[in-house]
Enzyme design. Structure first.
Site, PDB file in Angstrom:
ATOM      1  CB  SER A 229      -0.936  -0.051   1.216  1.00 34.78           C
ATOM      2  OG  SER A 229      -2.033   0.788   1.057  1.00 34.78           O
ATOM      3  CG  ASP A 468      -6.648  -2.630  -4.078  1.00 37.97           C
ATOM      4  OD1 ASP A 468      -7.460  -1.852  -3.526  1.00 37.97           O
ATOM      5  OD2 ASP A 468      -5.412  -2.471  -4.034  1.00 37.97           O
ATOM      6  CG  HIS A 493      -5.069  -2.734  -0.514  1.00 34.44           C
ATOM      7  ND1 HIS A 493      -4.734  -1.927  -1.575  1.00 34.44           N
ATOM      8  CD2 HIS A 493      -4.505  -2.159   0.578  1.00 34.44           C
ATOM      9  CE1 HIS A 493      -4.018  -0.903  -1.146  1.00 34.44           C
ATOM     10  NE2 HIS A 493      -3.853  -1.026   0.150  1.00 34.44           N
TER      11      HIS A 493
END
Length: 537
Positions: A229, A468, A493
């Site tokens: 991320s 995602d 994700h």
């Protein structure tokens, strides 16, 4: 009522906020006055609480201003809130602290101040410095390191395969890596928060990695940095900015292209909509039609009370947007972390579609909430304990991480374009400084990324799962022979860097195998180059 009972510094803080249309400030002032405030509460503490209030009570203005959290572990924590407190941390992990430089890019006297930055190491499988055995370094994201130690499994799962030393480094201003001696002091204002940015963070990581290599005399041990991320962004940027520190990077679910109009602003919510529509057309239609029903009921004299009863709110709704934001957050979290074996999007849709067909549309939506959240005494607007993660992410998005996510016309949500002007004003209200929406692309690049990086960068894996919503801002096509995109249609994700599980589907197992083989190739080539250079000497 005057501010005569308050410390002058606190009175000044509240006077500065009086011009803002925010009732929470006045409530907080009244509470302090009712307490007959005394100096045992320091000015910094009150300023910190004012900042918290400004973040939790600042609503969405004319246009969207909220930026969904980036986190590799949030989905798992949402599913199992007790996981982090109950999961055992390996006895093989050893915690260290490094006296980190406050400001790497300035030579003013205050820049030389230091703070204790936490990092954790696992030596169990390391082949040692004499064998130039690799180092896998995990770069912490926007939160304390503790959750990553429990949830992130890619390093530990592959430690034996690489005979690797494992290193986990905490991001400054999170967890136990707090400058200025205390969280209240560090988060006091924009002057102390000014050292809180990605450039300082990757310089921290580079300095700690070099410190570890020097301390262990592992001068020729290749380093692979791993991040998910926002941490994935940092991993890719560290490889580009500090190629002498990291041989390669695995950047999982890193939306480095969701800046400065490179990615369409409505892409995020388009993917959320696509995920739900693929799961169930009737579920999608129910959600899409529910917003106008909420608005219609809310417009009635007792409408908010009715909505509060339907959704079993933890406290009465003050405005319908509280409910709509809570539902929106549930849908986006379900999509962003739509991972096996639970598949939260399917869970929500089963709840909605499984409700009695004769039920009103909002009762069906509530059934989806219950299916996702489980049996609880209440569901919407529960009491929360705001943390430095909330304040920290808000600061990061209000300074450089300006990810312009809006809602277009062709989604299951009500249209709400990203309003940059409102966003700038909101950030100035909270922190006193405006964001720099173009800085990320100026400092790291992003525009024409294939043209620029195909002959400049190397050894980066950009991994994404296309379910995602943030994947639309990721690198989805190969840039060169060594800057590679590894994507899965059904992934979510940061799924690839979570701990492997016996129930993992075959496509996820293959994705991880592909990443491992790429990294193995980098390391093999490095050893061949090292051998050739040392032989010449």
């Amino acid at each position: 009522m005057s501010n005569c009972c308050l410390d002058p510094g606190i009175a000044k803080t509240f006077e500065a906020k009086k011009t803002e249309p925010n009732k929470s400030y006045y409530c907080f002032v009244d509470k302090l006055r009712a307490m007959n405030y005394s100096p045992k509460f320091p000015v910094q503490w009150v300023q910190f609480m004012v900042m918290i209030l400004s973040i939790t009570s600042t609503g969405i203005a004319a246009g969207r201003t909220d930026i969904p959290r980036l986190s590799p572990t949030r989905g798992i924590v949402m599913e199992d809130p007790d996981l982090l407190s109950s999961a055992a941390v390996s006895d093989d992990l050893q915690t260290f602290y490094y006296p980190q430089t406050l400001d790497h890019f300035n030579y003013q006297p205050q820049s030389y101040a230091t703070f204790q930055q936490r990092y954790v190491m696992n030596f169990k499988y390391w082949g040692g410095a004499n064998n130039n055995a690799p180092i896998l370094a995990y770069l912490g994201a926007e939160g304390p390191l503790d959750g990553d130690l429990t949830v992130i499994g890619f390093l530990n799962d592959n430690a034996v395969r690489f005979n690797a030393l494992l290193v986990y480094i905490e991001h400054r201003y999170y967890g136990k890596s707090i400058p200025f001696g205390s969280r209240e002091e560090a988060f006091k204002n924009a002057s102390t928060l000014g050292y809180f940015n990605s450039a300082q963070a990757i310089a921290d990581y580079a300095e700690i990695i070099m410190h570890i290599k020097n301390k262990l005399r592992a001068f020729y041990s290749p380093v692979i940095v791993v991040g998910g991320s926002y941490g994935g962004m940092l991993a890719s940027w560290l490889r580009l900015k500090y190629p002498h520190v990291a041989l390669g990077a695995l950047a999982s679910s890193a939306p480095i292209l969701y800046f400065d109009k490179i990615t369409p602003r409505g892409a995020y919510f388009s993917v959320v909509t696509k995920d739900f529509r693929e799961a169930s057309e009737t579920c999608y239609q129910t959600i899409r039609n529910s917003w106008s029903v909420i608005d219609k009921i809310a417009s009635q004299p007792n409408g908010l009370s009715i909505l509060s009863m339907i959704f079993k709110t933890c406290k009465p709704l003050n405005k319908s947007s509280e409910l709509k934001i809570a539902l929106e957050n549930m849908y986006t979290l379900a999509a962003q972390y739509d991972k096996p074996p639970r598949y939260p999007v399917t869970v929500v849709c089963r709840g909605i579609d499984g409700a009695n067909g004769k039920q009103e549309i909002l009762s069906k939506i509530f059934a989806g909430v219950v299916a996702y959240r489980g049996n609880r005494s209440c569901y919407i607007n529960p009491p929360t304990n705001e943390s430095e993660t909330t304040v920290g992410w808000r600061w990061q998005t209000c300074s450089e991480m300006v990810i312009p996510i809006g809602i277009g016309n062709r989604t299951m949500f009500q249209p709400e374009p990203f309003d940059l002007n409102s966003f700038i004003q909101q950030c100035k209200t909270i922190f006193g400084v405006p964001p720099r929406p173009h800085w990320v692309t100026s400092y790291y690049g992003g525009h024409d990324i294939k043209l620029i990086l195909q002959r400049f960068g190397s050894n980066i894996i950009f991994s994404n799962g296309l379910r995602d919503p943030y994947s639309r801002g990721g690198v989805l096509e190969n840039i060169s022979e060594s800057i590679l995109a590894v994507k899965t249609v059904n992934g979510s994700h940061c799924l690839d860097i979570l701990a492997q599980n016996a129930s993992d589907p075959e496509w996820l197992v293959k994705q991880r195998q592909t990443e491992v083989e790429i990294i193995r190739g980098w390391i093999a080539q490095y050893y061949a180059d090292l051998k050739a250079i040392l032989f010449k000497q």
